[in-house]
Enzyme design. Sequence first.
Site, short mmCIF file in Angstrom:
data_model
loop_
_atom_site.label_atom_id
_atom_site.label_comp_id
_atom_site.label_asym_id
_atom_site.label_seq_id
_atom_site.Cartn_x
_atom_site.Cartn_y
_atom_site.Cartn_z
N HIS A 64 -17.55 -65.39 117.93
CA HIS A 64 -18.38 -66.38 118.64
C HIS A 64 -17.40 -67.37 119.26
CE1 HIS A 64 -22.25 -69.04 118.43
NE2 HIS A 64 -21.73 -69.00 119.65
N THR B 29 -24.68 -68.82 115.49
CA THR B 29 -24.03 -67.51 115.41
C THR B 29 -25.00 -66.42 114.96
OG1 THR B 29 -21.89 -68.55 115.04
CG2 THR B 29 -22.08 -66.24 114.42
N GLU C 255 -27.43 -57.36 118.68
CA GLU C 255 -28.05 -56.18 118.08
C GLU C 255 -29.28 -55.73 118.87
OE1 GLU C 255 -27.25 -55.08 113.75
OE2 GLU C 255 -28.26 -57.05 113.70
#
Length: 134
Positions: A74, A40, A48
């Site tokens: 996720h 994750t 990002e």
Amino acid sequence: MQEQPDVPFPPGLTARVELTVTEADTAAAVGSGDVPVLATPRVLALAEAATVAATAPGMPAGSTTVGVRVELAHLAATPVGRTVVAHARLVEADGRRLLFTVTVTDGDTTVASGRVERALVDRQRFVARAVRAS
């Protein structure tokens, strides 16, 4: 303190970045679990990276963006060897605040989805403040 001028990052800016999952990207390797699938934290870093890529072409000299808030689900495991693609889309630009939607996919499978908020800052002042605070 001098105000950062508004920079026209129009909603709709997009970018995509890819990652082929290696052993170093797994939950077992990064310490976020003990399974050999995409971690994750790596999913988040990839999302990002896509937001950073979306604003890079129009970034004013001396400025950068920093992450301030993340909401990420996720949804699917990705094994080593698969390639995932993160897509970011700027949906709102309000002064220095930039809000993106992000998705990470593995082919037709949605691996993750969410929102990333970033703030436009003066790089030098930001770093100087961080150093003074430590």
